[in-house]
Design a protein around this motif. Structure first.
Motif, PDB file in Angstrom:
ATOM      1  N   PHE A 240      72.128  54.831  34.755  1.00  0.00           N
ATOM      2  CA  PHE A 240      70.992  54.403  35.581  1.00  0.00           C
ATOM      3  C   PHE A 240      70.113  53.376  34.864  1.00  0.00           C
ATOM      4  CE2 PHE A 240      72.320  58.549  37.196  1.00  0.00           C
ATOM      5  CZ  PHE A 240      72.655  58.165  38.493  1.00  0.00           C
ATOM      6  N   GLY A 241      70.703  52.702  33.892  1.00  0.00           N
ATOM      7  CA  GLY A 241      69.980  51.628  33.194  1.00  0.00           C
ATOM      8  C   GLY A 241      68.885  52.145  32.282  1.00  0.00           C
ATOM      9  N   LYS A 242      68.951  53.437  31.979  1.00  0.00           N
ATOM     10  CA  LYS A 242      67.929  54.054  31.130  1.00  0.00           C
ATOM     11  C   LYS A 242      68.510  54.341  29.754  1.00  0.00           C
ATOM     12  CE  LYS A 242      65.001  54.880  34.621  1.00  0.00           C
ATOM     13  NZ  LYS A 242      63.709  54.243  34.725  1.00  0.00           N
TER      14      LYS A 242
ATOM     15  N   LEU B 257      66.240  52.584  25.020  1.00  0.00           N
ATOM     16  CA  LEU B 257      66.705  51.339  25.627  1.00  0.00           C
ATOM     17  C   LEU B 257      65.519  50.748  26.361  1.00  0.00           C
ATOM     18  CD1 LEU B 257      69.337  49.679  26.096  1.00  0.00           C
ATOM     19  CD2 LEU B 257      69.544  50.855  28.270  1.00  0.00           C
ATOM     20  N   ARG B 258      65.108  49.573  25.948  1.00  0.00           N
ATOM     21  CA  ARG B 258      63.885  49.017  26.513  1.00  0.00           C
ATOM     22  C   ARG B 258      64.157  47.627  27.062  1.00  0.00           C
ATOM     23  NH1 ARG B 258      59.891  48.879  22.047  1.00  0.00           N
ATOM     24  NH2 ARG B 258      60.854  46.873  21.629  1.00  0.00           N
ATOM     25  N   PRO B 259      64.097  47.498  28.365  1.00  0.00           N
ATOM     26  CA  PRO B 259      64.280  46.145  28.915  1.00  0.00           C
ATOM     27  C   PRO B 259      63.111  45.257  28.484  1.00  0.00           C
ATOM     28  CG  PRO B 259      64.422  47.826  30.635  1.00  0.00           C
ATOM     29  CD  PRO B 259      63.851  48.490  29.422  1.00  0.00           C
ATOM     30  N   SER B 260      63.404  44.045  28.046  1.00  0.00           N
ATOM     31  CA  SER B 260      62.344  43.122  27.618  1.00  0.00           C
ATOM     32  C   SER B 260      62.625  41.747  28.198  1.00  0.00           C
ATOM     33  CB  SER B 260      62.333  42.976  26.094  1.00  0.00           C
ATOM     34  OG  SER B 260      62.514  44.215  25.483  1.00  0.00           O
TER      35      SER B 260
ATOM     36  N   LEU C 296      68.224  43.890  27.084  1.00  0.00           N
ATOM     37  CA  LEU C 296      68.126  45.333  26.889  1.00  0.00           C
ATOM     38  C   LEU C 296      67.964  45.614  25.403  1.00  0.00           C
ATOM     39  CD1 LEU C 296      70.783  46.355  29.502  1.00  0.00           C
ATOM     40  CD2 LEU C 296      68.339  46.791  29.622  1.00  0.00           C
ATOM     41  N   THR C 297      66.734  45.625  24.969  1.00  0.00           N
ATOM     42  CA  THR C 297      66.482  45.884  23.566  1.00  0.00           C
ATOM     43  C   THR C 297      66.926  47.297  23.229  1.00  0.00           C
ATOM     44  OG1 THR C 297      64.580  44.460  23.703  1.00  0.00           O
ATOM     45  CG2 THR C 297      64.721  45.879  21.782  1.00  0.00           C
ATOM     46  N   GLY C 298      67.669  47.422  22.172  1.00  0.00           N
ATOM     47  CA  GLY C 298      68.228  48.716  21.812  1.00  0.00           C
ATOM     48  C   GLY C 298      69.738  48.669  21.926  1.00  0.00           C
ATOM     49  N   SER C 299      70.252  47.827  22.784  1.00  0.00           N
ATOM     50  CA  SER C 299      71.694  47.668  22.878  1.00  0.00           C
ATOM     51  C   SER C 299      72.124  46.658  21.827  1.00  0.00           C
ATOM     52  CB  SER C 299      72.083  47.158  24.265  1.00  0.00           C
ATOM     53  OG  SER C 299      73.413  46.712  24.245  1.00  0.00           O
ATOM     54  N   VAL C 300      72.941  47.091  20.907  1.00  0.00           N
ATOM     55  CA  VAL C 300      73.332  46.209  19.805  1.00  0.00           C
ATOM     56  C   VAL C 300      74.065  44.983  20.318  1.00  0.00           C
ATOM     57  CG1 VAL C 300      74.637  46.100  17.651  1.00  0.00           C
ATOM     58  CG2 VAL C 300      73.458  48.198  18.281  1.00  0.00           C
TER      59      VAL C 300
ATOM     60  N   ARG D  24      73.745  43.638  23.344  1.00  0.00           N
ATOM     61  CA  ARG D  24      73.056  42.813  24.333  1.00  0.00           C
ATOM     62  C   ARG D  24      71.578  42.660  24.018  1.00  0.00           C
ATOM     63  NH1 ARG D  24      74.652  45.351  29.916  1.00  0.00           N
ATOM     64  NH2 ARG D  24      73.812  47.193  28.925  1.00  0.00           N
ATOM     65  N   GLY D  25      71.206  42.894  22.759  1.00  0.00           N
ATOM     66  CA  GLY D  25      69.805  42.961  22.376  1.00  0.00           C
ATOM     67  C   GLY D  25      69.017  41.696  22.618  1.00  0.00           C
ATOM     68  N   GLY D  26      68.976  40.834  21.626  1.00  0.00           N
ATOM     69  CA  GLY D  26      68.246  39.591  21.808  1.00  0.00           C
ATOM     70  C   GLY D  26      66.824  39.654  21.324  1.00  0.00           C
ATOM     71  N   VAL D  27      66.191  40.810  21.400  1.00  0.00           N
ATOM     72  CA  VAL D  27      64.833  40.933  20.860  1.00  0.00           C
ATOM     73  C   VAL D  27      64.691  42.274  20.158  1.00  0.00           C
ATOM     74  CG1 VAL D  27      63.241  39.440  22.097  1.00  0.00           C
ATOM     75  CG2 VAL D  27      64.264  41.371  23.257  1.00  0.00           C
ATOM     76  N   GLY D  28      64.594  42.192  18.848  1.00  0.00           N
ATOM     77  CA  GLY D  28      64.404  43.432  18.124  1.00  0.00           C
ATOM     78  C   GLY D  28      65.712  44.181  17.915  1.00  0.00           C
ATOM     79  N   VAL D  29      66.586  44.010  18.826  1.00  0.00           N
ATOM     80  CA  VAL D  29      67.936  44.569  18.794  1.00  0.00           C
ATOM     81  C   VAL D  29      67.940  46.053  18.461  1.00  0.00           C
ATOM     82  CG1 VAL D  29      70.293  44.068  18.124  1.00  0.00           C
ATOM     83  CG2 VAL D  29      68.600  42.316  18.018  1.00  0.00           C
ATOM     84  N   CYS D  30      68.678  46.410  17.438  1.00  0.00           N
ATOM     85  CA  CYS D  30      68.899  47.807  17.135  1.00  0.00           C
ATOM     86  C   CYS D  30      67.656  48.387  16.459  1.00  0.00           C
ATOM     87  CB  CYS D  30      70.135  47.877  16.262  1.00  0.00           C
ATOM     88  SG  CYS D  30      70.081  48.948  14.904  1.00  0.00           S
TER      89      CYS D  30
END
Lengths: 318, 304
Positions: free
Chosen positions: A292-294, B186-189, B198-202, B204-210
């Motif tokens: 769910f994108g979370k 997982l934090r969308p930014s 999607l910050t937190g996704s290694v 697909r990060g792009g900002v801050g990443v892992c």
């Protein structure tokens, strides 16, 4: 003929013999993490042959999985695994590694290939490339939301397999740190990684299986099966490489019934006994993964309030 | 850029770092364009800075590669291609990508680019390298914890360049196979020019990443019993001591990890590897300041 497929994972012959497979349509044989996993099908070719035969004799689809991160030295054995899969008429091999995908496609052209979750299929263009290299089914990367999976599935025109229940793979390593504890605990490899070992911080937890790391919580999509079938998904996996035969039998039984109910025209609701069963087998709790994108360990749904995370009550620190 | 048998490829997370890397003998640098690379904003360059770096490289006969090593969503591909087109016009020499789909898309669209499969693609064996070669890769990055014999076996099967990350941090989970951070957070930014990441996704990060959760202490439980408090194992890999063996094995590109390194740390690192490559090219075994440093036995392919 079934209008859906429910499959699971079994790492060795002993576990296969002890598992009641009546709820499943297919079985992935082998352990993708470690060559030293106890009696791993991928290291015991006679066991693999027997395993494939046993699954087929039960009228199920026999799949052979392969190592997720093989070094060059693994390849001779992997080729033999593929030979066995081919000669024993396995229904497909699963490749998490694109080198293995290539070998299977080029050297065993008659063998259908499923692409596993560690192959990092995030987009339709990635899936399309793998289709050209022989992939016949894709498990999208676990990090994708259902929306992204749907987009991928439509763009690539390949069937997708969805992990609906079980501990979600989160990583793979070259290093087994559990070996540090052999002497201290008096438990040796290959028993160590089969212990119920979790790494925890505050309310966070992950299952450690030595060279692999998995979600501490079990992904549970029971509440959301109607959403999955409405999107056209028909192939579902219960990840159980490190689970007991009782887990497979009981959780498998719940999903067999639940998926059939979700596909029927009637109203769908999650039976209390289903909840009781999945909770009993999930000591750390339930989550929805990334669907769910979370954040992966969150749970979304009517039952979320009832799904408390584990509580820390350590009895001793050694 | 003149083609050398061995290329020293250094990271640069800033203009100053780019200057330092070139000054110390890097043949090429790799840089991230803001919002489009794994590693986060800290080590990325703006489009203006990219232009400056490309100009510096052109003036000194060196190369610049773009680490476009996130996996672009379908709706982002067009924009990434647009950026690449503009950068190629300014002299971009190579691009590092992180998945099979992007690799094929980029290599087909830009046949003049040296397209490299990132270490995040997870290549470890000859089959992997042949797979990426078939897709159009001209180089594949291998992690520095492989043995020279493995590299030689791979090199013997492929006609593309082997890029070895000789200086890197080996975390517990293999690069490209880690979904731990996003499991916990997982934090969308929204980022400049890219949209939602999607910050937190290694991948697909792009900002801050892992969120580097593997570097925090964890409690190890056996059932409900706490057995230990520990860190996940990690090690600094530096193959300087056996670089000659790797070059003998056929490594074409010597790659250093560290776009977040400040210039004062990057400069001596580049200098050290430049000297080692030069020594090997001059027929010396290895520079006098160095001894081979074999990996600890636990870090082996079979786990013990």
């Amino acid at each position: 003929m079934n209008d859906f497929e429910l499959n699971t994972t079994i790492s060795n012959l002993k576990n296969l013999r002890e598992t009641d497979l009546s709820s499943f349509d297919g079985v992935y044989l082998g352990n993708i993490y470690c060559r030293l996993f106890e009696q791993n099908f991928l290291e015991r070719l006679d066991d693999l042959k027997e395993g494939i035969q046993r699954v087929k004799d039960a009228g199920l689809l026999a799949y052979v999985t392969t190592y997720a991160a093989p070094r060059n030295s693994f390849l001779p054995k992997l080729r033999k695994v593929l030979e066995v899969a081919s000669s024993a008429n396995a229904d497909a091999v699963e490749a998490h590694n694109l080198g293995v995908l290539r070998i299977a496609h080029e050297e065993f052209p008659g063998l259908p290939i499923h692409v596993g979750g560690f192959a990092n299929v995030y987009t339709d263009s990635g899936a399309a490339v793998l289709e050209e290299h022989g992939a016949r089914r894709i498990t999208p990367n676990y990090e994708l939301s259902l929306e992204e999976i749907d987009e991928l599935a439509h763009g690539a025109n390949l069937p997708t397999e969805i992990l609906v229940h079980g501990k979600m793979p989160l990583g793979i390593s070259d290093y087994c740190f559990l070996l540090d504890y052999e002497e201290k605990w008096g438990v040796n490899c290959p028993t160590l990684c089969q212990l119920p070992l979790f790494v925890k911080r505050d309310t966070w937890a992950m299952r450690s299986v030595g060279k692999g790391i998995m979600s501490g919580k079990d992904v549970c999509m029971l509440e959301h099966l109607p959403r999955l079938v409405a999107s056209g998904h028909r192939t579902f996996r219960i990840e159980a490489a490190y689970e007991t035969p009782a887990y497979r039998k009981e959780v498998g039984g719940v999903y067999r019934e639940a998926i059939a109910a979700a596909l029927s025209k009637g109203l769908y609701s999650v039976a209390d006994r289903w909840w009781a069963t999945v909770r009993e087998h999930a000591p750390v709790g339930l989550c929805n993964g990334f669907y769910f994108g979370k954040t992966g360990m969150e749970y979304l749904g009517a039952e979320s309030g009832m799904l408390t995370p584990f509580t820390l009550h350590a009895t001793a620190v050694e | 850029m003149a083609v050398r048998r061995v290329t020293l490829l250094a990271p640069a997370g800033s203009l100053k770092a780019a200057h330092a890397a070139f000054a110390e003998g890097a043949d090429a640098i790799y840089v991230g364009l803001r919002g489009w690379s794994r590693g986060g904003q800290k080590g990325e360059l703006s489009r203006d800075e990219m232009k400056d770096v490309l100009e510096i490289a052109r003036g000194s006969g060196r190369g610049v590669w773009l680490a476009a090593n996130i996996i672009p969503k379908p709706e982002e591909r067009k924009r990434l291609m647009g950026h690449l087109r503009a950068l190629v016009a300014l002299g971009l020499e190579g691009v590092i990508v992180n998945d099979a789909g992007s690799l094929r898309d980029v290599s087909e669209a830009f046949p003049q680019l040296l397209v490299s499969a990132s270490v995040g693609c997870g290549a470890l064996n000859e089959g992997d390298v042949l797979f990426y070669e078939a897709l159009g890769a001209r180089a594949v990055v291998l992690p520095g914890y492989l043995d020279p014999s493995e590299v030689a076996a791979i090199k013997a099967k492929t006609s593309i360049q082997v890029e070895l990350m000789v200086h890197m941090v080996q975390q517990f989970v293999q690069l490209g196979k880690c979904f731990m951070p996003s499991y916990f957070r997982l934090r969308p930014s929204r980022t400049e020019d890219v949209g939602v990441r999607l910050t937190g996704s290694v991948k697909r990060g792009g900002v801050g990443v892992c969120f580097s959760i593997c570097q925090e202490p964890w409690d190890l439980y056996w059932g409900e019993r706490k057995m230990d408090r520990r860190l996940f194992p990690a090690q600094q890999v530096s193959r300087h001591g056996d670089l000659g063996d790797f070059l003998d094995a056929g490594v074409d590109i010597v790659k250093l990890q560290g776009r977040s390194l400040p210039p004062e740390m990057l400069a001596p690192l580049v200098r050290r590897y430049r000297a080692a490559i030069d020594a090997w090219e001059d027929g010396l075994d290895r520079p006098v300041d160095s001894e081979p440093a074999p990996l600890p036995p636990m870090w082996t392919a079979v786990g013990r």
